[in-house]
Write an enzyme that holds these catalytic residues in place. Structure first.
Site, PDB file in Angstrom:
ATOM      1  N   CYS A 269     -53.082  34.896 -70.266  1.00  0.00           N
ATOM      2  CA  CYS A 269     -52.534  33.749 -70.145  1.00  0.00           C
ATOM      3  C   CYS A 269     -53.179  32.525 -69.399  1.00  0.00           C
ATOM      4  O   CYS A 269     -53.695  31.556 -69.895  1.00  0.00           O
ATOM      5  CB  CYS A 269     -51.114  33.862 -69.440  1.00  0.00           C
ATOM      6  SG  CYS A 269     -50.067  35.105 -70.125  1.00  0.00           S
TER       7      CYS A 269
HETATM    8  N1  SAJ Z   1     -53.126  35.059 -59.597  1.00  0.00           N
HETATM    9  C1  SAJ Z   1     -53.665  34.845 -58.254  1.00  0.00           C
HETATM   10  N2  SAJ Z   1     -53.069  34.238 -57.187  1.00  0.00           N
HETATM   11  C2  SAJ Z   1     -51.646  34.122 -57.407  1.00  0.00           C
HETATM   12  C3  SAJ Z   1     -51.178  34.347 -58.622  1.00  0.00           C
HETATM   13  C4  SAJ Z   1     -51.867  34.999 -59.471  1.00  0.00           C
HETATM   14  O1  SAJ Z   1     -54.877  35.094 -57.835  1.00  0.00           O
HETATM   15  O2  SAJ Z   1     -50.730  33.388 -56.474  1.00  0.00           O
HETATM   16  C5  SAJ Z   1     -54.138  35.825 -60.338  1.00  0.00           C
HETATM   17  C6  SAJ Z   1     -53.733  36.893 -60.732  1.00  0.00           C
HETATM   18  O3  SAJ Z   1     -54.435  38.162 -59.913  1.00  0.00           O
HETATM   19  C7  SAJ Z   1     -54.093  37.255 -62.268  1.00  0.00           C
HETATM   20  C8  SAJ Z   1     -54.039  35.905 -62.795  1.00  0.00           C
HETATM   21  O4  SAJ Z   1     -53.925  34.828 -61.550  1.00  0.00           O
HETATM   22  O5  SAJ Z   1     -55.624  37.597 -62.155  1.00  0.00           O
HETATM   23  C9  SAJ Z   1     -52.633  35.658 -63.568  1.00  0.00           C
HETATM   24  O6  SAJ Z   1     -51.751  36.072 -62.759  1.00  0.00           O
HETATM   25  P1  SAJ Z   1     -50.233  35.840 -63.328  1.00  0.00           P
HETATM   26  O7  SAJ Z   1     -49.435  36.406 -62.077  1.00  0.00           O
HETATM   27  O8  SAJ Z   1     -49.983  34.503 -63.629  1.00  0.00           O
HETATM   28  O9  SAJ Z   1     -49.974  36.878 -64.450  1.00  0.00           O
HETATM   29  P2  SAJ Z   1     -50.063  36.855 -65.798  1.00  0.00           P
HETATM   30  O10 SAJ Z   1     -51.383  36.334 -66.532  1.00  0.00           O
HETATM   31  O11 SAJ Z   1     -49.629  38.271 -66.323  1.00  0.00           O
HETATM   32  O12 SAJ Z   1     -48.933  35.814 -66.128  1.00  0.00           O
HETATM   33  C10 SAJ Z   1     -47.787  36.013 -66.636  1.00  0.00           C
HETATM   34  C11 SAJ Z   1     -47.258  34.840 -67.383  1.00  0.00           C
HETATM   35  N3  SAJ Z   1     -46.207  35.207 -68.216  1.00  0.00           N
HETATM   36  C12 SAJ Z   1     -46.413  34.512 -69.451  1.00  0.00           C
HETATM   37  O13 SAJ Z   1     -47.067  33.863 -69.867  1.00  0.00           O
HETATM   38  C13 SAJ Z   1     -44.998  34.777 -70.227  1.00  0.00           C
HETATM   39  C14 SAJ Z   1     -46.780  33.908 -66.189  1.00  0.00           C
HETATM   40  O14 SAJ Z   1     -46.266  32.622 -66.599  1.00  0.00           O
HETATM   41  C15 SAJ Z   1     -45.884  34.410 -65.234  1.00  0.00           C
HETATM   42  O15 SAJ Z   1     -45.460  33.594 -64.397  1.00  0.00           O
HETATM   43  C16 SAJ Z   1     -46.591  35.548 -64.587  1.00  0.00           C
HETATM   44  O16 SAJ Z   1     -47.052  36.490 -65.701  1.00  0.00           O
HETATM   45  C17 SAJ Z   1     -45.771  36.258 -63.624  1.00  0.00           C
HETATM   46  O17 SAJ Z   1     -45.161  35.384 -62.936  1.00  0.00           O
HETATM   47  O18 SAJ Z   1     -46.018  37.277 -63.167  1.00  0.00           O
END
Ligand code: SAJ
Length: 427
Positions: A269
């Site tokens: 994403c």
């Molecule tokens: N990350 C950080 N710091 C943070 C949050 C995330 O470094 O504070 C990194 C994570 O380690 C990862 C990347 O960013 O490498 C993405 O993390 P993410 O939590 O956004 O996880 P995703 O990519 O699985 O995003 C999904 C998305 N869901 C959809 O698109 C339907 C996102 O919209 C969600 O908000 C997210 O999951 C979630 O909340 O878990």
């Protein structure tokens, strides 16, 4: 193989793409009474589904078996199985290819569906894409191939996916679903379709707003992660504990949402979706979407910052990276997932290998074949931790014995601030 195709009360739904988005949708639709063609071009996926075997962490094999037993779930890679659908939902990937949107999966799905549209049927796009895709790309193709008029003879709309793999709390049914239609008639039919499947639908005025909303959701995260990542880099040089500052800021009960520094941004994403937005703005307006480009740049450089921190930490201990034993804990893009797509941990591993380190990866979830690097995959052991010159915490899956790591390691770089101890440095 002839299968019973008795029409269920709710009609025939075709879901194009049986991945982490399409398969949960198919399961739910069977549950509420549709006959569902779970269509995928990947024959091995179709065979696994037909044998009741899952490959998606949020859908169990028993769920698939129950769906098969209703005789209303038909996995298929045969386009003729699509004929005569009432609803067709497109849940195909929208990757970047050389940094640019790759809509080939959407266009080939549209070409396959177009000739098979019948009067009164509905087509819904769920793939994450730039604003305008449904009306400017999908609509003309469907009209051309069907000789029908969108919004009149058949209905068309956009409803972004919001599946968060592995999320224990939010799933397809209980996550509010944005719905849109190219006209009022389409919106009504599509909204009613989803009202049957999920707890809550949110109607938007057109597909462009729904496409934009989805990109806003993930760009919001991407930009805020980049903000705290850049803050982490400067705080480290200023001798300030950025994690403590974030903990403090998060105590504000309004107007703030904590994000946390990390080794970079991976997954399907965040590293991808915002670039669809900046690409559209550039293409149509000739403008640079500076927030997205800056966030991409900062997040993209975090793995290098981690490698530099490893180098400095070893240097402090009179060691060179070259020839050092470096243990990486968790190569997936985030904790508790097996997905290594765009994983920053893999970039960290690549840069350390390039500097001549012996890199050992501990990650029982990630498939080795997904990581094309000359590193050593090992199972967790006290000895491996003891022998390490540095242990780097990247994606700490819940099953890792973090206490053992703290006890046995001589030097830890914890990029996720999950450990406590004297031998630990934080990002
Ligand atoms: N990350 C950080 N710091 C943070 C949050 C995330 O470094 O504070 C990194 C994570 O380690 C990862 C990347 O960013 O490498 C993405 O993390 P993410 O939590 O956004 O996880 P995703 O990519 O699985 O995003 C999904 C998305 N869901 C959809 O698109 C339907 C996102 O919209 C969600 O908000 C997210 O999951 C979630 O909340 O878990």
């Amino acid at each position: 193989m002839e299968r019973s195709r008795e029409m269920a009360v709710k009609g025939k739904l075709v879901v194009i793409g049986q991945g982490y988005v399409g398969l949960p949708l198919s399961m739910r639709a069977v549950e509420v009474g549709y006959t569902v063609i779970g269509f995928d071009l990947d024959k091995s996926r179709v065979d696994q589904l037909a044998s009741g075997t899952t490959y998606i962490e949020d859908v169990s094999s028993s769920q698939i078996k129950s769906a098969l037993e209703t005789d209303r779930f038909i996995p298929s890679f045969d386009p003729s199985d699509i004929d005569g659908f009432d609803f067709c939902v497109i849940t195909v990937p929208t990757p970047l290819r050389d940094g640019l949107p790759d809509l080939s999966y959407i266009t080939s799905a549209s070409s396959m569906i177009g000739p098979r549209i019948k009067k009164g049927s509905s087509v819904i796009l769920e793939s994450t894409t730039y604003p305008g895709t449904t009306s400017e790309l999908v609509l003309p193709e469907l009209e051309r191939l069907s000789n029908l008029v969108a919004g009149v003879d058949f209905f068309l709309g956009y409803s972004p996916e919001r599946i968060d793999p592995g999320n224990p709390k939010f799933n397809f049914v209980n996550t509010p679903k944005l719905v849109s239609g190219i006209n009022k008639a389409s919106l009504e039919v599509i909204s009613n379709f989803y009202k049957d499947l999920v707890d809550e639908t949110v109607e938007l005025k057109s597909p462009a707003e729904a496409e934009m909303a989805k990109l806003l959701e993930n760009t919001f995260r991407h930009v805020n992660v980049a903000l705290v990542n850049e803050l982490a880099v400067f705080a480290n040089e200023l001798g300030i504990d950025v994690w403590e500052a974030i903990r403090g800021a998060a105590s504000k009960p309004f107007g703030f949402m904590p994000f946390f520094p990390g080794p970079g941004v991976g997954g399907h994403c965040l590293p991808i979706d915002p670039s669809y937005l900046s690409w559209k703005v550039k293409l149509q307006l000739g403008e640079n979407f500076r927030f997205v480009e800056l966030a991409n740049d900062i997040n993209h450089h975090m793995p290098q910052f981690v490698s530099r921190r490893v180098m400095l930490g070893l240097n402090e201990r009179g060691k060179a990276v070259k020839g050092s034993n470096i243990v990486l804990v968790g190569l997936a893009y985030k904790p508790n997932t097996s997905d290594a797509r765009e994983s920053p941990g893999v970039s960290v591993a690549a840069s350390l290998i390039e500097l001549g380190a012996r890199v050992i990866a501990l990650d029982p979830l990630v498939r080795k074949e997904d990581v094309n690097l000359p590193l050593e995959w090992k199972d967790f052991s006290k000895e491996i931790i003891k022998e390490a010159d540095v242990v780097v915490i990247l994606s700490p899956h819940r099953d890792f014995d973090l206490d053992e790591i703290v006890k046995s390691a001589s030097y830890i770089l914890d990029t996720r601030h999950v450990l406590k101890g004297d031998n630990i440095e934080y990002l």
